[in-house]
Design an enzyme around this catalytic site. Sequence first.
Site, PDB file in Angstrom:
ATOM      1  N   SER A  97      32.778 -42.708 -44.261  1.00 57.63           N
ATOM      2  CA  SER A  97      31.963 -42.096 -45.315  1.00 57.63           C
ATOM      3  C   SER A  97      31.356 -40.742 -44.956  1.00 57.63           C
ATOM      4  O   SER A  97      31.010 -39.969 -45.848  1.00 57.63           O
ATOM      5  CB  SER A  97      30.846 -43.061 -45.744  1.00 57.63           C
ATOM      6  OG  SER A  97      30.161 -43.558 -44.611  1.00 57.63           O
ATOM      7  N   LYS A 153      28.982 -37.918 -50.361  1.00 58.13           N
ATOM      8  CA  LYS A 153      27.881 -37.686 -51.296  1.00 58.13           C
ATOM      9  C   LYS A 153      28.160 -36.576 -52.311  1.00 58.13           C
ATOM     10  O   LYS A 153      27.678 -36.635 -53.445  1.00 58.13           O
ATOM     11  CB  LYS A 153      26.583 -37.386 -50.542  1.00 58.13           C
ATOM     12  CG  LYS A 153      26.058 -38.542 -49.685  1.00 58.13           C
ATOM     13  CD  LYS A 153      25.616 -39.712 -50.526  1.00 58.13           C
ATOM     14  CE  LYS A 153      24.963 -40.794 -49.691  1.00 58.13           C
ATOM     15  NZ  LYS A 153      24.670 -42.008 -50.492  1.00 58.13           N
ATOM     16  N   GLU A 206      16.487 -37.874 -54.251  1.00 59.34           N
ATOM     17  CA  GLU A 206      15.883 -38.497 -53.093  1.00 59.34           C
ATOM     18  C   GLU A 206      16.926 -38.377 -51.983  1.00 59.34           C
ATOM     19  O   GLU A 206      18.116 -38.200 -52.258  1.00 59.34           O
ATOM     20  CB  GLU A 206      15.569 -39.971 -53.365  1.00 59.34           C
ATOM     21  CG  GLU A 206      16.737 -40.939 -53.140  1.00 59.34           C
ATOM     22  CD  GLU A 206      17.915 -40.791 -54.102  1.00 59.34           C
ATOM     23  OE1 GLU A 206      17.750 -40.190 -55.191  1.00 59.34           O
ATOM     24  OE2 GLU A 206      19.014 -41.249 -53.746  1.00 59.34           O
TER      25      GLU A 206
END
Lengths: 250, 393
Positions: free
Chosen positions: B372, B87, B109
């Site tokens: 991830s 991220k 968000e």
Amino acid sequence: MPYLMAGYPTPAQSGAAIEAALSVGVDLLELGVPYSDPLADGPVIHAAASEALRAGTRLADVLALLRAYGQAVPIILMVYANQLLARGVERFVGEAAQAGAAGLIVPDLPPEEAGELKEACAAAGLALAMLVAPNSGEARLARIGAVASGFLYAVSVLGTTGERSLEELRYREAIALARRAAPLPVAVGFGIASAAHAAAALQAGADGVIVGSRLVRALGEEGPAGVGAALAEIAAGLSGEVGASVGRGR
Amino acid sequence: MAGAIEQRFGPYGGRYVPETLVGALNELEQAWLEAREDPAFRGELAGLLRDFAGRPTPLYHAKRLSEALGGKVLLKREDLNHTGSHKLNNALGQALLAKRMGKRRIIAETGAGQHGVATATACALLDLECVVYMGATDVARQRPNVERMELLGARVEPVAVGAATLKEAVSAAIRDWVGNVETTHYVIGSAVGPAPYPALVRDLQRVIGDEARAQVLEREGRLPKRVVACVGGGSNAIGIFTAFLEDPVELVGVEAGGEGLASGRHGAPLSANGRPGVLHGSFSAVLQDEEGQILEAHSISAGLDYPGSGPQHAYLRDSGRATYTAVEDREAVAAFRRLCRLEGIIPALESAHALAWLEKVGASELDLVCLSGRGDKDLEVVLGLQRSGGERP
């Protein structure tokens, strides 16, 4: 112009709320079709949509309300793009027209995506009100104007200022832009919760003012009588010649 | 990085937003077009990715897992990226872009909290105000991430409407943006949203695949047979897929199968292959009923608990370039445990979905899996299941 959420608090009670608004004397009613993800609506209206859906409100209930009240007052349906796409644009427009709607407003459908809808509304005799924002540049105004019919909805981005003169200025800005987009009546909405706001918008040149959250909250807290009372209060705060046109906030 | 910024991918994408946001989207698109060609911007971002985020992330040959699955599995270690997931690649890039645009306030968000933490991190680094919208359900099930965000100086706003998870958080963020568009940039955390976001997020996440491709060629002297990644909104997947789009490499996206596709309780719109629709400003694969009401997704992993999907993924699916499938909660949990025991790596439950698919089909002669994120945030959920005998509490 009052805005109410169809099916709130329940499909059965929704009619009473509409009647309360009509009893005050209004030129036009905006009726929201409850949607799961109403990103253009504030928390009060979003909560009302959720409750209406939980109470089982479906499109058929909205069409029933149109048939019941569409003769008494022109009703503009507020519906989101995905609801149109799921039903099929032509089918949705046809059903709304047949049930007695006067027009549609689709807050998340920009003019670039509205070609098919424009054609369908024109064929069915429905108005298609479009949003104009203060930051809509010239090219956008032209595109918006090319698609819109009925009226333009000028949105003023207010932030949290309580300054009356500043509000009036931003309303003027939004209204001036809307007038450049098309020769249509201009209604102002977003954040209109008091007679003072409504008066400022009308003094800034709006043809109409839309009140939503204020009414939906009143309905939730006080029932249909609250709707009538809130509308009457706002109307009473306006100057005589525009007293009958009350409006919506989000 | 040349070329236009895609408005659509085939029929998918577009901008289904209120008029108030169109100006901001145009501004964002223009800013990105300029910034990505600007050596100073690219240099600054590259420096931060290197010295702050710790890139490049390793490509790791998981020997024991490979043996167990009968092939060769390479893991791209985004779990080792600063803040524990991919991220940050996107959050850093967008925060830098926002600063370049003169926006002092950032909103985001978050589902699992990883994007929220990444955004709060970037804002602390760049001295920007940060507000993160998070579904109240997720606030409860991802407590450590909430605490991290607050420590980093962000304000976390719980969203209690509807299902109180990721889709409600996105709607709340969009609503905030509508009201504050002149001062605020909205850092969307995945490859979703109105144009230019899907392309922007892909451009910022493609570092994953660009690195991995170079690493695998150097180490293995060949391209992988398959590239596998989990898909929620689709950012890590598009991040690892992009470098390989023109290569003879299979691309597999693994969605949240929840309680099984047949149950209707899942987060797999691409696999379920229903009628596409509009969600959060973009036309793509989505979970919806016959009247267009968006359905809630159901997944044990908060980051995959989203009923929408990135429009580029919908296009890759339809054009046959990538295939999309789903694994169920219990399969993901089993794969989570396997990686812990076999490799000493605790994966995010999201990433465990990609591993779970490999468990089902077996490894090929060379599979590249995007890991991830790491799974510290998921211990309570996984251990809670263990304590209650495998049944979801």
